[in-house]
Design a protein around this motif. Structure first.
Motif, PDB file in Angstrom:
ATOM      1  N   ARG A  22     -53.970  -4.226  69.788  1.00  0.00           N
ATOM      2  CA  ARG A  22     -54.093  -5.069  70.802  1.00  0.00           C
ATOM      3  C   ARG A  22     -53.164  -4.627  72.584  1.00  0.00           C
ATOM      4  O   ARG A  22     -53.498  -5.398  73.198  1.00  0.00           O
ATOM      5  CB  ARG A  22     -52.678  -6.098  70.124  1.00  0.00           C
ATOM      6  N   VAL A  23     -53.427  -3.662  72.626  1.00  0.00           N
ATOM      7  CA  VAL A  23     -52.486  -2.905  73.979  1.00  0.00           C
ATOM      8  C   VAL A  23     -53.980  -3.448  75.144  1.00  0.00           C
ATOM      9  O   VAL A  23     -53.528  -3.572  75.938  1.00  0.00           O
ATOM     10  CB  VAL A  23     -52.136  -1.512  73.895  1.00  0.00           C
ATOM     11  N   GLU A  24     -55.260  -2.790  74.226  1.00  0.00           N
ATOM     12  CA  GLU A  24     -56.058  -3.184  75.815  1.00  0.00           C
ATOM     13  C   GLU A  24     -56.111  -4.330  76.205  1.00  0.00           C
ATOM     14  O   GLU A  24     -56.499  -4.348  77.394  1.00  0.00           O
ATOM     15  CB  GLU A  24     -57.722  -2.689  74.875  1.00  0.00           C
ATOM     16  N   GLU A  25     -55.809  -5.554  75.310  1.00  0.00           N
ATOM     17  CA  GLU A  25     -56.229  -6.943  75.740  1.00  0.00           C
ATOM     18  C   GLU A  25     -54.729  -7.186  76.485  1.00  0.00           C
ATOM     19  O   GLU A  25     -55.377  -8.160  76.911  1.00  0.00           O
ATOM     20  CB  GLU A  25     -55.220  -7.707  73.951  1.00  0.00           C
ATOM     21  N   ILE A  26     -53.374  -6.735  75.918  1.00  0.00           N
ATOM     22  CA  ILE A  26     -52.466  -6.439  76.737  1.00  0.00           C
ATOM     23  C   ILE A  26     -52.036  -5.747  78.866  1.00  0.00           C
ATOM     24  O   ILE A  26     -52.319  -6.944  79.245  1.00  0.00           O
ATOM     25  CB  ILE A  26     -51.471  -5.978  76.245  1.00  0.00           C
ATOM     26  N   VAL A  27     -53.327  -5.366  78.536  1.00  0.00           N
ATOM     27  CA  VAL A  27     -53.244  -4.152  79.733  1.00  0.00           C
ATOM     28  C   VAL A  27     -54.663  -4.911  80.667  1.00  0.00           C
ATOM     29  O   VAL A  27     -53.945  -5.038  81.829  1.00  0.00           O
ATOM     30  CB  VAL A  27     -53.365  -2.590  79.764  1.00  0.00           C
ATOM     31  N   SER A  28     -55.769  -5.036  79.552  1.00  0.00           N
ATOM     32  CA  SER A  28     -56.370  -5.864  80.718  1.00  0.00           C
ATOM     33  C   SER A  28     -55.411  -7.158  80.853  1.00  0.00           C
ATOM     34  O   SER A  28     -56.622  -7.664  82.176  1.00  0.00           O
ATOM     35  CB  SER A  28     -57.854  -6.212  79.873  1.00  0.00           C
ATOM     36  N   GLY A  29     -56.142  -7.735  80.904  1.00  0.00           N
ATOM     37  CA  GLY A  29     -54.735  -9.248  80.081  1.00  0.00           C
ATOM     38  C   GLY A  29     -53.963  -9.074  81.853  1.00  0.00           C
ATOM     39  O   GLY A  29     -54.005 -10.278  82.343  1.00  0.00           O
ATOM     40  N   ALA A  30     -53.063  -8.261  82.444  1.00  0.00           N
ATOM     41  CA  ALA A  30     -52.169  -7.948  83.002  1.00  0.00           C
ATOM     42  C   ALA A  30     -52.828  -7.968  84.345  1.00  0.00           C
ATOM     43  O   ALA A  30     -52.333  -7.069  85.410  1.00  0.00           O
ATOM     44  CB  ALA A  30     -51.032  -7.480  83.198  1.00  0.00           C
ATOM     45  N   GLY A  31     -54.390  -7.513  84.269  1.00  0.00           N
ATOM     46  CA  GLY A  31     -55.155  -6.868  85.140  1.00  0.00           C
ATOM     47  C   GLY A  31     -54.801  -5.390  85.352  1.00  0.00           C
ATOM     48  O   GLY A  31     -54.765  -5.415  86.719  1.00  0.00           O
TER      49      GLY A  31
ATOM     50  N   GLU B  44     -50.131 -15.882  71.090  1.00  0.00           N
ATOM     51  CA  GLU B  44     -48.784 -16.698  71.866  1.00  0.00           C
ATOM     52  C   GLU B  44     -47.810 -14.931  72.490  1.00  0.00           C
ATOM     53  O   GLU B  44     -47.605 -15.220  73.516  1.00  0.00           O
ATOM     54  CB  GLU B  44     -47.689 -18.051  71.602  1.00  0.00           C
ATOM     55  N   GLY B  45     -47.490 -14.167  71.627  1.00  0.00           N
ATOM     56  CA  GLY B  45     -47.053 -13.237  71.980  1.00  0.00           C
ATOM     57  C   GLY B  45     -47.380 -12.746  73.119  1.00  0.00           C
ATOM     58  O   GLY B  45     -47.222 -12.319  74.251  1.00  0.00           O
ATOM     59  N   ILE B  46     -48.701 -12.615  72.780  1.00  0.00           N
ATOM     60  CA  ILE B  46     -48.971 -11.522  74.174  1.00  0.00           C
ATOM     61  C   ILE B  46     -49.753 -12.288  75.231  1.00  0.00           C
ATOM     62  O   ILE B  46     -49.899 -11.751  75.914  1.00  0.00           O
ATOM     63  CB  ILE B  46     -51.173 -11.489  72.922  1.00  0.00           C
ATOM     64  N   LYS B  47     -49.675 -13.671  75.132  1.00  0.00           N
ATOM     65  CA  LYS B  47     -49.903 -13.915  76.214  1.00  0.00           C
ATOM     66  C   LYS B  47     -48.661 -14.124  77.351  1.00  0.00           C
ATOM     67  O   LYS B  47     -48.563 -13.575  78.041  1.00  0.00           O
ATOM     68  CB  LYS B  47     -49.734 -16.026  75.696  1.00  0.00           C
TER      69      LYS B  47
END
Ligand code: SF4
Ligand code: SF4
Lengths: 224, 308
Positions: free
Chosen positions: B291-300, B260-263
């Protein structure tokens, strides 16, 4: 004034552990004003030491004397008679740390001990509370900061504060410590000088401070 | 180009930039650094390497920066004024340049009181704004503070941090302006949770034309748990984590709070992309590099742009 506080009695007891007779000297200057080394405190400390030593079964003899000022050779000379006519094991000073050094310089053959911790140049905020106001940097520039000193009163001596740790008027180091830069901001705002606070203050020259080595002031007009 | 670092080039090409952060170990173990840094490779333009962060002794920032360069990762050397005087600062800066370090972040440094050596004597010969001026003078005039000419002029892309949430709030934009006047090229903000207050700050900065004069990167730190959020609220000066976020974390299973924090972090970055004057984000996922990849890719924001 110079603000100082008495060392813990346990520490002083260790200093005098081997002694049977000492001279306890007070000072009527700053340390009388900040209630740590005047005639009254000399009396209290002498009694406390005597009681503690009596309890240990090794009594100690303590003579008391309080000088006008210990940072002045003229008054330190007054210790000559008592030191010459008594066999003191040591002299204890309740002046700021200038006092014991003057005594050591004047009386080369006797042990000298400080009973106070000299803490800062400052003043009282209320009865029983003192705070630091100046660090003796040797070139005062407080008029540029609403007449408040960022060197002594900002935990990081910042020249371009307040830093990112300033919260609710308090410093990041403690909720008990005012952020002086917050105070500077408020005061300069009241004085209509906020524009001045927008200017970058460049490097401080610390040569006049302790960083330039031990300092000395010479007044040719007064020298003999 | 000031220094021609990758970070500078990404900004210059008009891309939304991303930086990361890495805290050196409290020991001599270089292996650990490689592991953490590997997660950041290709995810960000450059990686901040902290300098005795929170006044705790860690491996030297400059050494870790060089290790990153060897791995093909561009570092941002963080430098605090707490631990060195102007002699050491300038010497280190010259050395950093010789090692190929181009981005430097100028900081005052947390007070040592809360660190692991509270008995230390601190320095604070110069402050963070003056440190910016030192770098600028070395780079633009080729001179040290004392006007001595450098043999070999260093090139720096000069960074600094700002905390929009510290007090007095009304002074915060002026302090940003002071950093710009001193010569800063890019800014990374303290981690942001109170978006409303941040927008007020950014609007002022934008209205005063400050975001034209330097690149402002919004600081993002993903919340790992309710406990972490409460800790930040309590111990980081002026950092108010809005209840709304805490409620969201509370609303999911304990094991899912990190997700949820990453979201939330991803949503924040999306919002930052739309915010006037924001040129990028600084993702501080401390001890959460994986988890950085998830954040950066999640943000497009992947893949990161190629620049040369
Ligand atoms: S500027 Fe220097 S002399 Fe003036 S109050 Fe501060 S420390 Fe003392
Ligand atoms: S909070 Fe204020 S007093 Fe404390 S270090 Fe920062 S500027 Fe100085």
């Amino acid at each position: 004034m110079v603000v100082a506080e008495q060392k813990p009695i346990e520490e002083i007891l260790v200093m005098v552990a081997d002694f049977n007779k000492v001279l306890l000297t007070g000072c009527k200057g700053c340390v009388t004003v900040c209630c740590s080394g005047g005639q009254k405190e000399v009396g209290i400390l002498a009694s406390a030491l005597k009681i503690a030593r009596k309890k240990e079964g090794r009594e100690i003899e303590i003579d008391e004397i309080t000088l006008e000022r210990q940072c002045d050779p003229e008054y330190v000379d007054q210790l000559e008679e008592p030191i010459a006519s008594n066999k003191y094991d040591a002299v204890l000073s309740m002046a700021c740390s200038v006092g014991p050094q003057y005594i050591a310089k004047r009386y080369e053959d006797i042990l000298v001990y400080p009973c106070l911790n000299t803490t800062f140049i400052g003043g009282a905020l209320e009865h029983g509370v003192w705070a630091e106001f100046c660090q003796a940097c040797g070139s005062c520039g407080i008029h540029n900061f609403g007449a408040l000193c960022p060197i002594a009163r900002c935990a990081k001596s910042l020249m371009n504060g307040p830093c990112g740790g300033s919260a609710g008027g308090k410093c990041e180091i403690s909720p008990e410590t005012d952020c002086v830069w917050h105070l500077i901001y408020e005061r300069m705002s009241r004085l209509g000088q906020l524009d001045k606070m927008g200017n970058v203050v460049m490097f401080k020259d610390w040569t006049s401070s302790r960083d330039g080595g031990p300092r000395k002031m010479v007044r040719e007009d007064l020298k003999q | 180009m000031k220094a021609g670092s990758k970070l500078e080039k990404v900004f210059a090409a008009g891309h939304f930039a991303v930086t990361g952060e890495l805290g050196p170990p409290r020991g001599a173990d270089a292996h650990h650094i490689h592991e953490k840094a590997e997660y950041l490779k290709g995810m960000v333009e450059s990686v901040n390497v902290t300098d005795n962060q929170t006044a705790v002794v860690r491996m030297a920032s400059m050494a870790v920066c060089r290790l990153l360069l060897d791995m093909g990762i561009e570092p941002n050397l963080q430098m605090v004024c707490r631990d060195r005087n102007r002699l050491a600062i300038q010497a280190d800066l010259l050395g950093a340049s010789a090692l190929g370090i181009k981005n430097v972040l100028c900081l005052s440094g947390d007070h040592q009181k809360f660190g692991d050596h509270p008995q230390a004597k601190n320095v604070f010969d110069i402050d963070s704004i003056q440190l910016i001026a030192v770098l600028k003078k070395m780079r633009d005039e080729g001179k040290l503070i004392n006007d001595h000419e450098c043999e070999g002029i260093p090139q720096y892309f000069i960074g600094a941090a700002v905390n929009p949430f510290a007090d007095p709030f009304e002074f915060r934009v002026t302090r940003l302006k002071k950093k710009i006047d001193a010569g800063v090229d890019f800014i990374q903000t303290q981690c942001i949770y109170n978006m409303e207050k941040f927008h007020t700050y950014m609007q002022q900065a934008y209205d005063q034309g400050l975001t034209e004069k330097c690149y402002v990167m919004a600081g993002i730190t993903p919340l790992k748990s309710v406990g972490m959020a409460r800790y930040m609220q309590k111990f980081v000066p002026g950092l108010d984590v809005p209840e709304e976020y805490i409620e969201r974390l509370k609303g999911v299973d304990k094991k899912k709070q990190g997700d949820e924090g990453i979201k939330i972090a991803i949503e924040q970055i999306q919002e930052m992309k739309e915010t006037k004057g924001i040129a990028g984000v600084h993702v501080m996922a401390i001890e959460w590099e994986e988890r950085v990849e998830e954040i950066v890719s999640g943000a497009g924001l992947l893949p990161r742009p190629e620049v040369s």
